[in-house]
Motif scaffolding. Structure first.
Motif, mmCIF file in Angstrom:
data_model
loop_
_atom_site.group_PDB
_atom_site.id
_atom_site.type_symbol
_atom_site.label_atom_id
_atom_site.label_comp_id
_atom_site.label_asym_id
_atom_site.label_seq_id
_atom_site.Cartn_x
_atom_site.Cartn_y
_atom_site.Cartn_z
ATOM 1 N N GLU A 1 1.704 17.516 -14.960
ATOM 2 C CA GLU A 1 0.913 17.926 -13.951
ATOM 3 C C GLU A 1 1.054 17.214 -12.622
ATOM 4 O O GLU A 1 1.561 16.208 -12.636
ATOM 5 N N ILE A 2 0.453 18.026 -11.570
ATOM 6 C CA ILE A 2 0.192 17.387 -10.215
ATOM 7 C C ILE A 2 -0.834 16.027 -10.347
ATOM 8 O O ILE A 2 -1.796 16.147 -11.017
ATOM 9 N N ILE A 3 -0.319 15.127 -9.804
ATOM 10 C CA ILE A 3 -1.055 13.882 -9.858
ATOM 11 C C ILE A 3 -0.731 13.247 -8.756
ATOM 12 O O ILE A 3 0.428 13.056 -8.110
ATOM 13 N N ALA A 4 -1.615 12.357 -8.136
ATOM 14 C CA ALA A 4 -1.497 11.470 -7.158
ATOM 15 C C ALA A 4 -2.317 10.039 -7.156
ATOM 16 O O ALA A 4 -3.299 9.762 -7.946
ATOM 17 N N PHE A 5 -1.373 8.883 -6.991
ATOM 18 C CA PHE A 5 -1.806 7.734 -7.173
ATOM 19 C C PHE A 5 -1.865 7.075 -5.503
ATOM 20 O O PHE A 5 -1.096 6.919 -4.781
ATOM 21 N N ASP A 6 -3.049 6.467 -5.300
ATOM 22 C CA ASP A 6 -3.184 5.938 -3.967
ATOM 23 C C ASP A 6 -3.552 4.366 -4.095
ATOM 24 O O ASP A 6 -4.545 4.248 -5.179
ATOM 25 N N ARG A 7 -2.788 3.430 -3.429
ATOM 26 C CA ARG A 7 -2.961 1.994 -3.407
ATOM 27 C C ARG A 7 -3.231 1.709 -1.848
ATOM 28 O O ARG A 7 -2.296 1.662 -1.281
ATOM 29 N N SER A 8 -4.342 1.379 -1.599
ATOM 30 C CA SER A 8 -4.594 1.264 -0.227
ATOM 31 C C SER A 8 -4.489 -0.244 0.138
ATOM 32 O O SER A 8 -4.140 -0.659 1.254
ATOM 33 N N HIS A 9 -4.318 -1.242 -0.725
ATOM 34 C CA HIS A 9 -3.917 -2.598 -0.390
ATOM 35 C C HIS A 9 -2.757 -3.168 -1.324
ATOM 36 O O HIS A 9 -2.309 -2.455 -2.419
ATOM 37 N N VAL A 10 -2.054 -4.317 -1.117
ATOM 38 C CA VAL A 10 -1.190 -4.708 -1.825
ATOM 39 C C VAL A 10 -1.606 -4.949 -3.276
ATOM 40 O O VAL A 10 -2.796 -5.546 -3.486
ATOM 41 N N GLY B 1 -5.326 -5.596 -7.946
ATOM 42 C CA GLY B 1 -5.462 -4.850 -6.669
ATOM 43 C C GLY B 1 -6.339 -3.581 -7.182
ATOM 44 O O GLY B 1 -6.894 -3.443 -8.447
ATOM 45 N N THR B 2 -6.249 -2.280 -6.666
ATOM 46 C CA THR B 2 -6.990 -1.388 -6.978
ATOM 47 C C THR B 2 -6.180 0.122 -6.909
ATOM 48 O O THR B 2 -5.513 0.009 -5.866
ATOM 49 N N ILE B 3 -6.140 0.897 -7.813
ATOM 50 C CA ILE B 3 -5.701 2.224 -7.738
ATOM 51 C C ILE B 3 -6.595 3.428 -7.785
ATOM 52 O O ILE B 3 -7.403 3.015 -8.695
ATOM 53 N N VAL B 4 -6.388 4.383 -7.026
ATOM 54 C CA VAL B 4 -7.397 5.666 -7.144
ATOM 55 C C VAL B 4 -6.341 6.785 -7.731
ATOM 56 O O VAL B 4 -5.404 7.193 -6.884
ATOM 57 N N ALA B 5 -6.322 7.371 -8.930
ATOM 58 C CA ALA B 5 -5.610 8.377 -9.177
ATOM 59 C C ALA B 5 -6.385 9.581 -9.273
ATOM 60 O O ALA B 5 -7.652 9.590 -9.463
ATOM 61 N N THR B 6 -5.830 10.730 -8.842
ATOM 62 C CA THR B 6 -6.358 11.992 -8.923
ATOM 63 C C THR B 6 -5.437 13.216 -9.400
ATOM 64 O O THR B 6 -4.313 13.328 -9.379
ATOM 65 N N ALA B 7 -6.203 13.852 -10.366
ATOM 66 C CA ALA B 7 -5.529 14.780 -10.987
ATOM 67 C C ALA B 7 -6.586 15.570 -12.191
ATOM 68 O O ALA B 7 -7.609 15.111 -12.343
ATOM 69 N N PRO C 1 0.809 -1.349 0.090
ATOM 70 C CA PRO C 1 0.053 0.166 0.104
ATOM 71 C C PRO C 1 0.910 1.206 0.042
ATOM 72 O O PRO C 1 1.926 1.059 0.921
ATOM 73 N N ALA C 2 0.513 2.134 -0.898
ATOM 74 C CA ALA C 2 1.653 3.380 -0.954
ATOM 75 C C ALA C 2 0.616 4.624 -1.652
ATOM 76 O O ALA C 2 -0.511 4.426 -2.212
ATOM 77 N N ARG C 3 1.307 5.751 -1.334
ATOM 78 C CA ARG C 3 0.556 6.990 -2.074
ATOM 79 C C ARG C 3 1.931 7.563 -2.845
ATOM 80 O O ARG C 3 2.976 7.949 -2.138
#
Length: 263
Positions: A53-62, A28-34, A3-5
């Motif tokens: 551009e500014i962007i964030a990736f969130d992976r809450s599980h393996v 798994g699942t990835i949530v990307a925000t931009a 899990p990582a951001r």
């Protein structure tokens, strides 16, 4: 990945890098925000991002993902207005995406890309498939269909054959059906690659037989049993083919392996 951001900040984008990256979520699942929107990638989905551009990736599980980075000028020559495709979900059901994934994943474990010529060819194939996934220009699509798509389908065919070579009923028709192409198209793919379907299938079965013959765990197995297990239905044909391919009989190979182990 655990899990990582992952966050590309305003400070980081000051480096001027405007490469485009296609992220394929393997599992798994990835949530990307931009760009003021949030996109959720399920297994097999993909998303185009930009380093400018500014962007964030969130992976809450393996999970696991495959990322392909392409210089902006390269992709712009293949896709009309690639920036418009940024942050648009590409569903896993997209045919070109599935071809790209099947072609690219084995490259992560491939140690054969040792020459510059081969690396350039593989990169061209990947660019072709990325362009088709995003929406290639007419010229790029024509080139991709004759280059990257054929390479990806041949690669998928070989992988399917390697994984199912022990099936005695495996045929060009069965593999073609799995790929969604005609048997004649599949035969042409092998011919253009300098081989035939039958030759490749035979080589896979013989190679597996040789591995088993030299594996101490299978030393108690009869040669005939190994021949049938790897997909042969005729023992004499197996022995003849094996000797032609390796220049020795199956028993010779086994005995040589045993002697090597006892030294």
């Amino acid at each position: 990945m655990s899990p990582a951001r992952i966050h590309r900040t305003r400070k980081l984008i000051a480096d001027g890098n405007d490469d485009l990256g296609l992220v394929i979520n393997r599992w798994g699942t990835i949530v990307a925000t931009a760009r003021g929107r949030q996109v959720t990638l399920r297994e097999g989905d993909a998303l185009l991002m930009t380093s400018s551009e500014i962007i964030a990736f969130d992976r809450s599980h393996v999970g696991s993902s495959l990322s392909i980075r392409i210089p902006h000028p390269v992709l712009s020559a293949l896709v009309a207005h690639p920036d418009d495709a940024v942050m648009r979900l590409i569903p896993r059901t997209t045919d070109a995406l599935r071809l790209l994934t099947h072609y690219a994943e084995p490259l992560l474990e491939d140690d054969t890309l040792s020459t510059p010529e081969l690396r350039r060819l593989v990169v061209a194939h990947v660019h072709d498939l990325v362009a088709l996934t995003l929406g290639a220009t007419r010229d790029a699509e024509e080139l991709a269909q004759s280059r990257g798509v054929r390479a990806a389908r041949l690669s998928s065919a070989k992988a399917y054959i390697a994984n199912n070579s022990s099936n005695r009923n495996l045929s060009v028709g069965l593999v073609a059906k799995h790929l969604g192409v005609t048997p004649r198209y599949l035969q042409k793919l092998f011919e253009q690659g300098g081989s035939t379907f039958s030759t490749f299938l035979l080589s896979q079965r013989l190679a597996r037989a040789r591995r088993l013959l030299t594996d101490p765990k299978f030393s108690s197995h009869q040669v005939s049993s190994i021949a049938y297990d790897v997909g042969f239905g005729d023992l004499s044909y197996f022995n003849r083919s094996f000797r032609q391919y390796y220049g020795a009989t199956p028993r010779d190979i086994r005995e040589a392996a045993v002697k090597s182990e006892t030294r």
